[in-house]
Design a protein around this motif. Structure first.
Motif, mmCIF file in Angstrom:
data_model
loop_
_atom_site.group_PDB
_atom_site.id
_atom_site.type_symbol
_atom_site.label_atom_id
_atom_site.label_comp_id
_atom_site.label_asym_id
_atom_site.label_seq_id
_atom_site.Cartn_x
_atom_site.Cartn_y
_atom_site.Cartn_z
ATOM 1 N N ILE A 120 -25.988 9.592 -23.655
ATOM 2 C CA ILE A 120 -25.695 9.656 -22.224
ATOM 3 C C ILE A 120 -25.333 11.091 -21.858
ATOM 4 N N THR A 121 -25.583 11.431 -20.633
ATOM 5 C CA THR A 121 -25.403 12.811 -20.181
ATOM 6 C C THR A 121 -23.993 13.049 -19.645
ATOM 7 N N ALA A 122 -23.705 14.326 -19.441
ATOM 8 C CA ALA A 122 -22.425 14.692 -18.829
ATOM 9 C C ALA A 122 -22.330 14.115 -17.424
ATOM 10 N N ASP A 123 -23.449 14.047 -16.737
ATOM 11 C CA ASP A 123 -23.464 13.470 -15.392
ATOM 12 C C ASP A 123 -23.092 11.991 -15.442
ATOM 13 N N ASP A 124 -23.603 11.273 -16.435
ATOM 14 C CA ASP A 124 -23.248 9.857 -16.589
ATOM 15 C C ASP A 124 -21.744 9.699 -16.812
ATOM 16 N N LEU A 125 -21.209 10.583 -17.642
ATOM 17 C CA LEU A 125 -19.791 10.500 -17.988
ATOM 18 C C LEU A 125 -18.878 10.918 -16.840
ATOM 19 N N SER A 126 -19.422 11.618 -15.861
ATOM 20 C CA SER A 126 -18.608 12.197 -14.787
ATOM 21 C C SER A 126 -18.783 11.513 -13.445
ATOM 22 N N THR A 127 -19.664 10.515 -13.361
ATOM 23 C CA THR A 127 -20.003 9.935 -12.066
ATOM 24 C C THR A 127 -19.427 8.530 -11.918
ATOM 25 N N ILE A 128 -18.679 8.330 -10.823
ATOM 26 C CA ILE A 128 -18.213 7.001 -10.443
ATOM 27 C C ILE A 128 -19.257 6.407 -9.510
ATOM 28 N N ARG A 129 -19.734 5.205 -9.841
ATOM 29 C CA ARG A 129 -20.801 4.592 -9.065
ATOM 30 C C ARG A 129 -20.283 3.428 -8.217
ATOM 31 N N ASP A 130 -21.140 2.967 -7.340
ATOM 32 C CA ASP A 130 -20.805 1.919 -6.383
ATOM 33 C C ASP A 130 -20.150 0.718 -7.058
ATOM 34 N N PHE A 157 0.843 -1.185 0.000
ATOM 35 C CA PHE A 157 0.000 0.000 0.000
ATOM 36 C C PHE A 157 0.881 1.238 0.000
ATOM 37 N N ALA A 158 0.570 2.193 -0.860
ATOM 38 C CA ALA A 158 1.429 3.375 -1.038
ATOM 39 C C ALA A 158 0.649 4.673 -0.905
ATOM 40 N N ASN A 159 -0.222 4.741 0.102
ATOM 41 C CA ASN A 159 -0.917 5.973 0.426
ATOM 42 C C ASN A 159 -1.597 6.594 -0.798
ATOM 43 N N ALA A 160 -1.327 7.881 -1.072
ATOM 44 C CA ALA A 160 -2.021 8.569 -2.159
ATOM 45 C C ALA A 160 -1.742 7.933 -3.522
ATOM 46 N N ARG A 161 -0.573 7.332 -3.664
ATOM 47 C CA ARG A 161 -0.238 6.682 -4.936
ATOM 48 C C ARG A 161 -1.174 5.506 -5.202
ATOM 49 N N SER A 162 -1.449 4.713 -4.166
ATOM 50 C CA SER A 162 -2.370 3.588 -4.327
ATOM 51 C C SER A 162 -3.792 4.068 -4.602
ATOM 52 N N ILE A 163 -4.167 5.171 -3.979
ATOM 53 C CA ILE A 163 -5.500 5.728 -4.236
ATOM 54 C C ILE A 163 -5.616 6.184 -5.688
ATOM 55 N N ARG A 164 -4.586 6.837 -6.193
ATOM 56 C CA ARG A 164 -4.618 7.259 -7.599
ATOM 57 C C ARG A 164 -4.759 6.068 -8.533
ATOM 58 N N ASN A 165 -4.023 4.988 -8.260
ATOM 59 C CA ASN A 165 -4.117 3.793 -9.099
ATOM 60 C C ASN A 165 -5.512 3.181 -9.028
ATOM 61 N N ALA A 166 -6.091 3.175 -7.821
ATOM 62 C CA ALA A 166 -7.439 2.622 -7.663
ATOM 63 C C ALA A 166 -8.458 3.435 -8.457
ATOM 64 N N LEU A 167 -8.318 4.741 -8.449
ATOM 65 C CA LEU A 167 -9.253 5.590 -9.189
ATOM 66 C C LEU A 167 -9.090 5.411 -10.698
ATOM 67 N N ASP A 168 -7.867 5.199 -11.143
ATOM 68 C CA ASP A 168 -7.657 4.936 -12.574
ATOM 69 C C ASP A 168 -8.417 3.675 -12.994
ATOM 70 N N ARG A 169 -8.372 2.651 -12.143
ATOM 71 C CA ARG A 169 -9.089 1.416 -12.476
ATOM 72 C C ARG A 169 -10.599 1.608 -12.372
ATOM 73 N N ALA A 170 -11.027 2.444 -11.420
ATOM 74 C CA ALA A 170 -12.469 2.717 -11.301
ATOM 75 C C ALA A 170 -12.982 3.436 -12.547
ATOM 76 N N ARG A 171 -12.201 4.359 -13.066
ATOM 77 C CA ARG A 171 -12.588 5.061 -14.293
ATOM 78 C C ARG A 171 -12.636 4.088 -15.477
ATOM 79 N N LEU A 172 -11.711 3.135 -15.495
ATOM 80 C CA LEU A 172 -11.718 2.120 -16.547
ATOM 81 C C LEU A 172 -13.004 1.293 -16.474
#
Length: 308
Positions: A278-288, A249-264
């Motif tokens: 699809i709307t801008a909201d759809d394109l901008s929202t990370i869901r559960d 685990f690498a603190n903020a670095r691990s969080i950034r990597n996790a968010l990259d995968r969430a966006r994928l």
């Protein structure tokens, strides 16, 4: 030295430190640190204290009281992803604003940038890096890898000797920051006391707490025009609590990597489920679901050691 004798009609010379602080631009740099980095209160306090020391030293120099530039080489210790490189960059700007370095740029390197693989290769590599860094700050990450006593054919010692000489003889034109894990850096300094004697400022970077990491995650998304919905925010909170207990685990670095995968995952979800506009909201929202699809939420046995 300036004559500070009190006489009638000849008051002591004086400086306005508050005005110096306002005019130097240091306040803007400290504000940038506050905006860029969540938490890290002990680190930010040390940077403010260092800025105060340098402002006072500059004032002393103006009044003829200072005779020697203070030692500015530093040691940053802490786990990966705790903001060491960002703070080093801001420190370079601060030193430049106060006139302690000519250019204020940061050159960030590791062992591979300094140490060669054959005889005669290390000295020119190290000297070239030092040439680029002159007038600014040289940041050496994982500095302990320079020293490998178990390998008698290693050339790291040659780079160390060159660095020590420059840190001593050209400290008016170069600030060196050594960084890495606290325990490994301590062993490194024990094996290389020349470094410890040349470093005046030791700053430890603590790990982020769960709430701070969630704030960092939201800030990272906001910079890219994304946001969590309520379910995803809860999922990310749970993700952080689980991920921190796992290896690497690498603190903020691990969080950034996790968010990259969430966006994928979000992008694939949109392609698979959207049959029309699809709307801008759809394109901008990370869901559960974009968060909970991570292997971190699978059984401990299958998730152990796995990337988030």
């Amino acid at each position: 030295m300036a004559d500070l004798t009190i006489s009638a009609g000849n008051p002591l010379p004086a400086v306005d430190l508050a005005a110096d602080f306002r005019d130097s631009g240091v306040a803007e740099i400290l504000e940038e640190l506050d905006r860029e980095l969540t938490g890290l209160k002990p680190v930010k306090l040390r940077i403010r204290e260092t800025a105060a020391l340098l402002l006072v030293e500059r004032a002393r120099r103006r009044l003829g009281l200072s005779t020697q530039t203070p030692t500015l080489h530093m040691s940053f210790t802490g786990n990966p992803g705790t903001g060491k490189t960002t703070v080093a960059l801001r420190m370079a700007g601060l030193l430049h604003r106060l006139g302690y370095v000519r250019k204020g740029h940061l050159v960030s390197v590791t062992r591979d940038d300094l140490v060669g693989q054959y005889i005669g290769h290390t000295a020119p590599k190290t000297k070239e890096v030092l040439k680029k860094a002159m007038g600014g700050v040289l940041f050496i990450d994982e500095a302990y890898y320079l020293y490998r006593p178990d390998n008698e054919r290693d050339y790291g010692q040659e780079a160390i000797e060159i660095l020590l000489q420059v840190m001593e003889n050209q400290r008016d034109d170069l600030v060196v920051i050594l960084a890495g894990y606290a325990d490994r850096m301590e062993k490194f300094y024990q094996s290389n006391p020349g470094f410890r004697s040349r470093i005046a400022h030791h700053i430890d970077f603590p790990d982020y707490g769960d709430a701070e990491l969630l704030t960092i995650a939201e800030a990272m998304l906001a910079r890219q025009n994304y946001a969590f919905d309520a379910g995803a925010r809860q999922a990310m909170s749970e993700y952080i609590a689980r991920r921190r207990t796992q290896p690497h685990f690498a603190n903020a670095r691990s969080i950034r990597n996790a968010l990259d995968r969430a966006r994928l995952r979000q992008a694939n979800r949109l392609f698979e489920t959207s049959s029309g506009p699809i709307t801008a909201d759809d394109l901008s929202t990370i869901r559960d679901a974009d968060i909970r699809a991570s292997r971190v939420f699978s059984s401990p046995a299958s998730a152990a050691g796995a990337p988030s």
